[in-house]
Design an enzyme around this catalytic site. Structure first.
Site: not given
Ligand code: GLU
Length: 296
Positions: A255
């Site tokens: 990010k």
């Molecule tokens: N919130 C997680 C991420 O942004 C997603 C994980 C999932 O898809 O289980 O990497």
């Protein structure tokens, strides 16, 4: 009915990797006449920001993706996570962990990131009395971990496995779970905040997700999720772990690396079609999934 989801954490801008995960989940649902859902994974209250959520939704709309009901927010679901945790507690598969990152690194005697290492199990061996004493001394300043060995013993009579649908050009594969792969994972963080592994299992079940698609970097996590589903009496969905989008050096996107942020690409004149063309060497995921589900 096939139900898929995209679950961004609003801790930064969405980049090409997120676009890929969202497009795969969306296209799977649309190809199968199913539903595509959103979940905002905002458990990390210090890093999550409403403006990142707003920009993520704007990016998804720009990509031409539509979702089938209002997004849910993990920050509003603490009660559900507490219920799941107390169910696990009653099974005797949890313990309190008082270690700091530094303690863990020292116990392992390895210089790498503690977050990526397997917890050596230090606090697993504390007696119930010791745990009580330390807990009352530290307040809520402890984590709760899954005793993976005990959990695996408890579920040893059940066939714990998951079906991987994205074995490219091959029929879906049944993969036996290896619950020890990540060691004794944290299910509740210091300060009594549900951790990723617990929340994701509770929410995928509550949202009726029948196919979890996500990057192959989370394949390890699936082994734990399947174990938690067995302990909590939840159905195991199908899984599809897709390739990662990588930068020109082969590293997965982060990010903090704004160069691949969708908003940047958009400002530089990219179209949603350009994004789709830039994704890993164009296997037609929706077609593959349709074939996989027919054979299944
Ligand atoms: N919130 C997680 C991420 O942004 C997603 C994980 C999932 O898809 O289980 O990497």
């Amino acid at each position: 009915m096939l139900v898929t989801r995209f679950a961004p954490s609003p801790t930064g801008s969405l980049h090409l990797g997120h676009a890929f995960a969202a497009i795969v989940a969306h296209d799977f649902a649309r190809a199968a006449g199913g539903r595509f859902l959103l979940r905002i994974e905002d458990l990390d209250r210090t890093r999550s920001r409403p403006e990142f959520e707003a920009s993520a939704l704007a990016d998804l709309k720009w990509l031409g993706l539509s979702w089938d009901s209002a997004p849910i927010h993990q920050s509003a679901r603490t009660l559900l996570y507490a219920e799941a945790l107390s169910k696990l507690e009653s099974l005797g598969v949890l313990y309190r962990c008082f270690c700091s990152r530094k303690d863990i690194a020292a116990a392992i005697d390895a210089p790498h990131e503690p977050a990526e290492t397997i917890y050596p199990g230090t606090c697993r061996h504390l007696s119930a009395g010791d745990q009580e004493r330390r807990a009352s001394a530290t307040g809520i300043d402890y984590a709760i971990r899954l005793n993976t060995t005990r959990a695996a013993e408890l579920t040893s009579s059940i066939d714990i496995a998951f079906t991987e649908c994205l074995a490219l050009e091959k029929p879906p594969r049944r993969i036996p779970a290896q619950p020890n792969m990540l060691g004794d994972v944290v299910l509740s963080r210091k300060g009594n905040v549900a951790a990723y592994h617990l929340a994701v299992v509770v929410d995928d079940a509550a949202q009726g997700v029948s196919l979890v698609s996500r990057g192959e970097d989370l394949l390890h996590a699936t082994h734990i999720h399947v174990l938690l589903q067995a302990l909590l009496g939840l159905a195991t969905p199908l899984y599809a772990h897709h390739a990662l989008v990588r930068d020109e050096y082969g590293a997965r996107l982060a990010k903090r690396d704004n160069a691949h942020a969708l908003s940047q690409l958009r400002s530089a004149g990219w179209t949603p079609e350009d994004v789709r063309h830039a994704l890993p060497s164009s296997p037609n995921y929706a077609r593959l999934l349709r074939a996989a589900l027919t054979n299944y």
